[in-house]
Write a protein that holds these residues in place. Structure first.
Motif, PDB file in Angstrom:
ATOM      1  N   ARG A  47      -9.315  51.235  22.934  1.00 12.33           N
ATOM      2  CA  ARG A  47      -9.913  50.961  24.238  1.00 12.33           C
ATOM      3  C   ARG A  47      -8.948  51.505  25.274  1.00 12.33           C
ATOM      4  O   ARG A  47      -7.901  50.908  25.537  1.00 12.33           O
ATOM      5  CB  ARG A  47     -10.139  49.459  24.405  1.00 12.33           C
ATOM      6  CG  ARG A  47     -11.162  48.904  23.438  1.00 12.33           C
ATOM      7  CD  ARG A  47     -11.287  47.413  23.641  1.00 12.33           C
ATOM      8  NE  ARG A  47      -9.982  46.769  23.573  1.00 12.33           N
ATOM      9  CZ  ARG A  47      -9.566  46.017  22.569  1.00 12.33           C
ATOM     10  NH1 ARG A  47     -10.345  45.803  21.544  1.00 12.33           N
ATOM     11  NH2 ARG A  47      -8.372  45.465  22.578  1.00 12.33           N
ATOM     12  N   LEU A  48      -9.302  52.628  25.856  1.00 17.84           N
ATOM     13  CA  LEU A  48      -8.406  53.306  26.781  1.00 17.84           C
ATOM     14  C   LEU A  48      -8.403  52.611  28.131  1.00 17.84           C
ATOM     15  O   LEU A  48      -9.411  52.051  28.555  1.00 17.84           O
ATOM     16  CB  LEU A  48      -8.837  54.760  26.952  1.00 17.84           C
ATOM     17  CG  LEU A  48      -8.800  55.613  25.685  1.00 17.84           C
ATOM     18  CD1 LEU A  48      -9.375  56.978  25.958  1.00 17.84           C
ATOM     19  CD2 LEU A  48      -7.390  55.726  25.164  1.00 17.84           C
ATOM     20  N   SER A  50      -8.404  52.376  32.261  1.00 21.29           N
ATOM     21  CA  SER A  50      -9.189  53.149  33.223  1.00 21.29           C
ATOM     22  C   SER A  50      -8.276  53.718  34.301  1.00 21.29           C
ATOM     23  O   SER A  50      -7.221  53.175  34.606  1.00 21.29           O
ATOM     24  CB  SER A  50     -10.274  52.275  33.841  1.00 21.29           C
ATOM     25  OG  SER A  50      -9.690  51.181  34.503  1.00 21.29           O
ATOM     26  N   LYS A  56      -9.463  66.989  33.375  1.00 20.33           N
ATOM     27  CA  LYS A  56      -9.854  67.415  32.049  1.00 20.33           C
ATOM     28  C   LYS A  56      -9.056  68.654  31.654  1.00 20.33           C
ATOM     29  O   LYS A  56      -8.946  69.593  32.422  1.00 20.33           O
ATOM     30  CB  LYS A  56     -11.341  67.721  32.030  1.00 20.33           C
ATOM     31  CG  LYS A  56     -11.923  67.811  30.674  1.00 20.33           C
ATOM     32  CD  LYS A  56     -13.402  67.518  30.749  1.00 20.33           C
ATOM     33  CE  LYS A  56     -13.975  67.492  29.374  1.00 20.33           C
ATOM     34  NZ  LYS A  56     -14.261  66.185  28.895  1.00 20.33           N
ATOM     35  N   LYS A 119      -3.266  58.782  23.248  1.00 18.53           N
ATOM     36  CA  LYS A 119      -4.426  57.905  23.373  1.00 18.53           C
ATOM     37  C   LYS A 119      -3.971  56.515  22.927  1.00 18.53           C
ATOM     38  O   LYS A 119      -4.010  56.185  21.753  1.00 18.53           O
ATOM     39  CB  LYS A 119      -5.591  58.403  22.527  1.00 18.53           C
ATOM     40  CG  LYS A 119      -6.229  59.659  23.061  1.00 18.53           C
ATOM     41  CD  LYS A 119      -7.513  59.969  22.326  1.00 18.53           C
ATOM     42  CE  LYS A 119      -8.210  61.155  22.954  1.00 18.53           C
ATOM     43  NZ  LYS A 119      -9.533  61.384  22.357  1.00 18.53           N
ATOM     44  N   ALA A 148      -7.086  58.604  29.534  1.00 15.54           N
ATOM     45  CA  ALA A 148      -7.667  57.401  30.117  1.00 15.54           C
ATOM     46  C   ALA A 148      -9.141  57.639  30.409  1.00 15.54           C
ATOM     47  O   ALA A 148      -9.603  58.772  30.489  1.00 15.54           O
ATOM     48  CB  ALA A 148      -6.934  57.030  31.412  1.00 15.54           C
ATOM     49  N   ASN A 149      -9.874  56.557  30.559  1.00 19.24           N
ATOM     50  CA  ASN A 149     -11.266  56.617  30.993  1.00 19.24           C
ATOM     51  C   ASN A 149     -11.313  56.635  32.507  1.00 19.24           C
ATOM     52  O   ASN A 149     -10.435  56.084  33.172  1.00 19.24           O
ATOM     53  CB  ASN A 149     -12.043  55.404  30.489  1.00 19.24           C
ATOM     54  CG  ASN A 149     -12.288  55.452  29.005  1.00 19.24           C
ATOM     55  OD1 ASN A 149     -12.444  56.511  28.434  1.00 19.24           O
ATOM     56  ND2 ASN A 149     -12.312  54.296  28.385  1.00 19.24           N
ATOM     57  N   THR A 150     -12.355  57.229  33.045  1.00 19.49           N
ATOM     58  CA  THR A 150     -12.555  57.111  34.478  1.00 19.49           C
ATOM     59  C   THR A 150     -13.140  55.731  34.761  1.00 19.49           C
ATOM     60  O   THR A 150     -13.650  55.065  33.876  1.00 19.49           O
ATOM     61  CB  THR A 150     -13.526  58.192  34.999  1.00 19.49           C
ATOM     62  OG1 THR A 150     -14.768  58.049  34.323  1.00 19.49           O
ATOM     63  CG2 THR A 150     -12.960  59.580  34.774  1.00 19.49           C
ATOM     64  N   LYS A 151     -13.053  55.283  35.976  1.00 20.11           N
ATOM     65  CA  LYS A 151     -13.536  53.943  36.298  1.00 20.11           C
ATOM     66  C   LYS A 151     -15.038  53.811  36.110  1.00 20.11           C
ATOM     67  O   LYS A 151     -15.544  52.728  35.927  1.00 20.11           O
ATOM     68  CB  LYS A 151     -13.144  53.576  37.723  1.00 20.11           C
ATOM     69  CG  LYS A 151     -11.670  53.275  37.851  1.00 20.11           C
ATOM     70  CD  LYS A 151     -11.368  52.653  39.167  1.00 20.11           C
ATOM     71  CE  LYS A 151      -9.882  52.308  39.184  1.00 20.11           C
ATOM     72  NZ  LYS A 151      -9.500  51.590  40.371  1.00 20.11           N
ATOM     73  N   ASP A 153     -16.665  55.179  33.554  1.00 15.65           N
ATOM     74  CA  ASP A 153     -16.965  55.129  32.129  1.00 15.65           C
ATOM     75  C   ASP A 153     -17.049  53.688  31.667  1.00 15.65           C
ATOM     76  O   ASP A 153     -16.354  52.820  32.154  1.00 15.65           O
ATOM     77  CB  ASP A 153     -15.888  55.840  31.297  1.00 15.65           C
ATOM     78  CG  ASP A 153     -15.940  57.347  31.485  1.00 15.65           C
ATOM     79  OD1 ASP A 153     -16.945  57.832  32.008  1.00 15.65           O
ATOM     80  OD2 ASP A 153     -14.959  58.010  31.101  1.00 15.65           O
ATOM     81  N   LYS A 154     -17.893  53.466  30.659  1.00 17.83           N
ATOM     82  CA  LYS A 154     -17.984  52.126  30.074  1.00 17.83           C
ATOM     83  C   LYS A 154     -16.873  51.981  29.047  1.00 17.83           C
ATOM     84  O   LYS A 154     -16.603  52.877  28.267  1.00 17.83           O
ATOM     85  CB  LYS A 154     -19.344  51.932  29.406  1.00 17.83           C
ATOM     86  CG  LYS A 154     -20.462  51.905  30.409  1.00 17.83           C
ATOM     87  CD  LYS A 154     -21.770  51.702  29.711  1.00 17.83           C
ATOM     88  CE  LYS A 154     -22.906  51.698  30.722  1.00 17.83           C
ATOM     89  NZ  LYS A 154     -24.199  51.575  30.099  1.00 17.83           N
ATOM     90  N   LEU A 155     -16.254  50.849  29.004  1.00 15.33           N
ATOM     91  CA  LEU A 155     -15.166  50.622  28.056  1.00 15.33           C
ATOM     92  C   LEU A 155     -15.678  50.088  26.763  1.00 15.33           C
ATOM     93  O   LEU A 155     -16.545  49.369  26.605  1.00 15.33           O
ATOM     94  CB  LEU A 155     -14.146  49.661  28.668  1.00 15.33           C
ATOM     95  CG  LEU A 155     -13.486  50.175  29.945  1.00 15.33           C
ATOM     96  CD1 LEU A 155     -12.541  49.125  30.499  1.00 15.33           C
ATOM     97  CD2 LEU A 155     -12.733  51.439  29.696  1.00 15.33           C
TER      98      LEU A 155
END
Length: 155
Positions: A47-48, A50, A56, A119, A148-151, A153-155
């Protein structure tokens, strides 16, 4: 009566399907070559965290190191965070040799521009991340990025 009669046009000739198998196989080979397969099977929970500013990068010059608790399929390895490189768990001491081997496996013109992608699960303690970074310094792999995920994105 005339000796020569005009032929009736009678419609269009049938479409030849002789080249259809060639076209199908050509498309099949194209998609087999163009499709990117998964590099490795994820053996840890990932779980990355945010982030609001994410860039990218190209994956052709990136080597990924994963860290986190073993996933449900690999609970026999315990509940402590582990390091995964490719399809195997490694220890902190093995990070340096694994990264050097991964760099050597890359194309020669990409070896000098390699980037290590970390990661790291957001539940992983910072001590393990610090140990990984120390081993990367020993391997002279100084270009490190955190995935990381962008804010949005769903975690």
């Amino acid at each position: 009566m005339s000796k020569f009669r005009k032929k009736d046009k009678g419609g269009l000739p049938a479409i030849s399907t002789a080249s259809l198998p060639d076209i199908v196989f050509m498309l099949l080979f194209f998609f087999m070559v163009a499709t990117v397969m998964r590099d490795s099977t994820l053996m840890i929970e990932n779980r990355l965290p945010s982030a609001d500013q994410v860039e990218k990068l190209k994956k052709d010059r990136t080597i990924f190191i994963y860290a986190g608790k073993p996933s449900d399929l690999y609970k026999q390895f315990g509940k402590e965070p582990r390091i995964q490189f490719n399809d195997a768990y490694i220890t902190v001491e093995d990070v340096q040799s694994s990264v050097i081997q991964g760099i050597n496996d890359l194309n020669e013109d990409l070896q000098s521009r390699v980037v290590i992608g970390l990661k790291i699960d957001k539940e992983t303690n910072a001590g393990l991340v610090s140990d990984i970074k120390q081993e990367l310094r020993k391997a002279n792999a100084l270009k490190v990025m955190y995935i990381a995920n962008t804010k949005t994105d769903k975690l």
